[in-house]
Design an enzyme around this catalytic site. Structure first.
Site, PDB file in Angstrom:
ATOM      1  N   GLU A 281       0.812  -1.225   0.000  1.00 38.70           N
ATOM      2  CA  GLU A 281       0.000   0.000   0.000  1.00 38.70           C
ATOM      3  C   GLU A 281       0.845   1.274   0.000  1.00 38.70           C
ATOM      4  OE1 GLU A 281      -0.534  -2.587   2.002  1.00 38.70           O
ATOM      5  OE2 GLU A 281      -2.653  -3.161   1.908  1.00 38.70           O
TER       6      GLU A 281
ATOM      7  N   PHE B 260     -11.499  -7.052  13.956  1.00 41.30           N
ATOM      8  CA  PHE B 260     -10.431  -7.527  13.079  1.00 41.30           C
ATOM      9  C   PHE B 260     -10.089  -6.464  12.033  1.00 41.30           C
ATOM     10  CE2 PHE B 260      -9.160  -9.785   9.124  1.00 41.30           C
ATOM     11  CZ  PHE B 260      -7.916 -10.215   9.570  1.00 41.30           C
ATOM     12  N   GLN B 261      -8.823  -6.177  11.894  1.00 40.46           N
ATOM     13  CA  GLN B 261      -8.311  -5.171  10.955  1.00 40.46           C
ATOM     14  C   GLN B 261      -8.947  -3.801  11.171  1.00 40.46           C
ATOM     15  OE1 GLN B 261      -8.321  -6.816   6.904  1.00 40.46           O
ATOM     16  NE2 GLN B 261      -6.239  -7.571   7.275  1.00 40.46           N
TER      17      GLN B 261
ATOM     18  N   LYS C 280     -17.606  -0.360   6.073  1.00 40.49           N
ATOM     19  CA  LYS C 280     -18.063  -1.351   5.096  1.00 40.49           C
ATOM     20  C   LYS C 280     -19.576  -1.301   4.883  1.00 40.49           C
ATOM     21  CE  LYS C 280     -17.436  -6.138   3.664  1.00 40.49           C
ATOM     22  NZ  LYS C 280     -16.810  -7.443   3.968  1.00 40.49           N
TER      23      LYS C 280
ATOM     24  N   MET D 283      24.452   8.769   1.985  1.00 39.96           N
ATOM     25  CA  MET D 283      24.380  10.061   2.669  1.00 39.96           C
ATOM     26  C   MET D 283      24.644   9.897   4.166  1.00 39.96           C
ATOM     27  SD  MET D 283      24.193  13.231   2.075  1.00 39.96           S
ATOM     28  CE  MET D 283      23.239  13.891   0.691  1.00 39.96           C
TER      29      MET D 283
END
Lengths: 163, 583
Positions: free
Chosen positions: B52, B114-115, B164, B488
């Protein structure tokens, strides 16, 4: 320098958390904060007090204005204004001290709003300094519990914060 | 009669009505109704990423190259948290992206489902604004507002968190996409204050040692043409920030190069000695100012920015102008053209100023002829690689970069002819940005040359997207400046920690990149010398590999440093110019 900033914001879920979050993320300090809906139920009015020099306060007001849900920002301390805070303070008041507490309350034009055998609960309204002075005038050992509302403010006369 | 659609269908329809071409995303439980809506339509193409974070960088790259908002779709929980780095990257560089995250159903919010994660809360410090959808019927309105807020004023990322249940396919609502949006609490400023514009013109016409200093706001604000016109009219030197490169033609003699921590000697010296700084769409970042107390001690400062909060944040300003760069520059140009004679009264002073600048340029300007130079043991220099790419592409490529030494070499040596060609994570400094950003650009411009100049450290942060490139046949050219170290970090350790390379090398633990990319069906080429480089680079950008992703693994001198480099706590003019040559 202490500043009182008034904010009109959309009365929507999450709007307050953006204001509070801004202060945390930019390392600004909030001393007091009060918020409630206005006569227009789509708007909330928030008053907060903070410390900072002119540069810091300018940044605070600019960043508040940048929040999408903030409609207006007004630094009350830039001009004439009224400042009020309400305090309820529960004080041990038994025996000889009972009369003394009552006298001090009268001097500060407080009201005793709850009484039992051992305590008085006193309500006091005024600028934050007056509230602090009242606490100082009491014997520290007598003070049982203090709750303060935080500062609310409004501009004097034609200094108006509205849409 | 208006159509009745489910929340999921309304969401996708609204994106289509907003003109969206691509959604960069990754499915998951809370987003499945939305994914089903995507399946049942043809207008918008969904690009399936492998992580993502990469989706957000792709959308960001797309937005930076086109000026139109990029769109991301992720699921709740880890999908949402993985997107945060990309959202923060877009926030710091003020780019318009709209991130749609699935959320657990409304009645489960707050139950540690969940999630579940509080996406609005976790993203709050790094978004311009965010929405939690309360009811399906508000979806069209929320989408309209999200795009308006993301793209207007000072642009930025907007999150739409979609529980949802609000996308339930069995519940349908009337669909009307709002034609316009009006928010009483959000009115981005446009034109500048007329009096301040006159003050600015007066200050500009009286300046003796002026510098025009412009940043990402000129690129984002489509104000490049106006900037060039004002600069030509005045004949003053121009410098760009890292984010502003391309706003003024990079190979123009009036251009001093980039300023700041790794800016050119002439740009930094000119800023320090200037008596007038004309700052446009720049924010006086700490990588530009060095020590603010020592910044441009003799200069009056004009500052034009669309965001009032950027003005006087770091540096006090003499003439602040809040407004859109494009509009304000056009207003300034109009006053200049009507009120200022062809030859300014300060012409002699400006001529003398240019002579001084040209001396700085001649003494310590960037070495654009590295042909005689070799790194230790005859090895390849990173500057040579960037220059070879510049020559082979004729300066006409879209160039993305990651973060580190390669980013600075690209900024210094690839001379960008126009805006939106240079795409990098300047504010947040996000390693792993360049490759997916290049993918977003390539989707926007399938026929253009898109180059990602990166280092092996940054590339390995998002190299899983090689698989996505395989799926969509993206012919990106990846130029990997491989110094087998976090260059760097190592440079700072060389300069400030007596060469103690704490956790900055992994020489024996690198893959054979050519073989690795080949396993994804791409072309990998390794070079270690200047001769090899010069023989393969024209090929990489020629017809032979037109349709291939090519990964050039350029093994460069591992000990090369980026110079100039500002001296910590000093003024802009205080720079280290080379390993042997501090100023």
């Amino acid at each position: 320098m202490r500043r009182i900033i008034a904010v009109l914001l959309e009365n929507e879920a999450g709007a307050l958390s953006r204001v509070v979050g801004l202060f945390a993320q930019r390392n600004y300090n909030i001393e007091t904060l009060t918020v409630a809906p206005t006569e227009d139920p789509t708007l909330s009015r928030l008053t907060l007090t903070t410390e900072g020099d002119d540069g810091k306060i300018e940044q605070i007001t600019k960043h508040l204005n940048r929040l999408i849900e903030v409609v207006r920002v007004f630094d009350l301390t830039e001009g004439d204004h009224l400042e009020r805070e309400i305090m309820m303070i529960k004080v041990r008041a038994d025996g000889a001290t009972r009369a003394e507490v009552k006298r001090t309350t009268d001097i500060f034009r407080g009201q005793i709003v709850d009484v039992n055998q051992n305590t008085y609960t006193i309500q006091l309204v005024g600028p934050s300094g007056k509230l602090a002075a009242f606490i100082d005038a009491l014997d520290r050992n007598q003070v049982v519990e203090v709750v303060r509302s935080g500062v609310s403010g409004i501009g004097r006369g034609d200094r108006i914060l509205s849409l | 009669m208006t159509e009745r659609l489910s929340g999921g269908d309304m969401l996708i329809r609204a994106l289509h009505d907003e003109g969206v071409e691509y959604i960069f995303g990754y499915p998951g439980g809370a987003a499945l109704h939305i994914y089903d809506a995507i399946f049942r339509q043809q207008e918008i193409e969904h690009i399936l990423v492998r992580h993502e974070q990469a989706a957000t960088h792709m959308a960001d790259g797309y937005a930076r190259a086109t000026g139109r908002p990029g769109v991301v779709l992720v699921t709740s929980g880890p999908g949402a948290t993985n997107a945060i780095t990309g959202i923060a990257t877009a926030y710091m560089d003020s780019t318009p992206i709209v991130v749609i995250s699935g959320q657990v159903p409304t009645d489960l919010i707050g139950t540690d489902a969940f999630q579940e994660t509080d996406m609005v809360g976790i993203s709050r410090p790094v978004v311009k604004h965010s929405f939690l959808v309360r009811a399906a019927s508000e979806i069209p309105d929320v989408v309209k507002k999200a795009f308006y807020i993301a793209a207007s004023g000072r642009p930025g990322p907007v999150v739409i968190d979609v529980p949802k249940d609000t996308t339930d396919p069995n519940e349908r609502y009337e669909y009307n996409y709002p034609a316009e949006v009006s928010l009483r609490s959000y009115k981005p400023s446009s034109g500048g204050h007329v009096g301040q514009i006159r003050n600015a013109v007066r200050a500009l016409s009286e300046a003796r040692r002026p510098v025009i200093y412009t940043g990402g706001g000129v690129v984002q604000g489509e104000a490049s043409a106006e900037l060039v016109a004002v600069a030509r009219k005045l004949g003053y030197p121009v410098t760009n920030t890292l984010m502003g490169l391309g706003a003024f033609p990079g190979d123009d003699p009036q251009f001093l190069g980039m300023l700041g921590m790794h800016g050119t000697y002439e740009a930094n010296c000119a800023m320090h000695h200037a008596d007038l700084i004309f700052a446009v769409g720049a924010r006086f970042d700490d990588r530009v100012t060095n020590n603010p107390a020592k910044f441009c001690p003799e200069a009056r400062i004009i500052h034009v920015d669309v965001d009032p909060a950027s003005i006087a944040k770091i540096i006090d300003v003499d003439i602040p102008i809040v407004g859109h760069c494009k509009v304000v520059l056009a207003e300034i140009l109009a006053v200049l053209e009507t009120e200022i004679a062809d030859t300014l009264d300060n012409a002699d002073d400006v001529t003398a100023w240019w002579q001084r600048i040209d001396r700085w340029r001649a003494e310590h300007g960037l070495d654009h002829d590295q042909s005689e130079r070799r790194g230790a043991g005859g090895s390849l220099l990173p500057q040579q690689v960037v220059q070879a790419v510049y020559r082979a592409t004729g300066g006409d490529a879209y160039v993305t970069s990651d973060v580190g030494q390669h980013q600075m070499f690209a900024a210094q040596y690839y001379r960008f002819p126009e805006p939106r060609r240079w795409i990098n994570s300047g504010g947040l400094g996000t390693m792993g940005f360049g490759f997916p950003a290049a993918m977003g650009v390539q989707f926007a411009f399938p026929d253009k040359t898109v180059v990602c100049i990166t280092g092996e450290g940054s590339f390995m942060m998002n190299m899983q997207e090689l698989s996505t490139c395989m799926q969509y046949s993206l012919p990106i050219k990846i130029i990997n400046l491989n110094n087998q170290a976090l260059g760097m970090v190592k440079q700072w350790q060389d300069m400030q920690y007596a060469g103690r390379h704490s956790q900055s090398t992994y020489r024996d633990a690198l893959p054979d990149f050519s073989q690795m990319v080949a396993s994804f069906g791409h072309v990998g080429i390794k070079v270690t010398t200047l001769e090899e480089l010069n023989s393969v680079v024209p090929d990489i950008f020629g017809d032979r590999y037109r349709n291939d992703l090519v990964f050039l693994d350029a093994h460069i001198d591992p000990d090369e440093h980026v110079y100039p480099m500002s001296i910590k706590g000093g003024a802009l003019k205080d720079m280290v110019l080379g390993k042997e040559e501090p100023t």
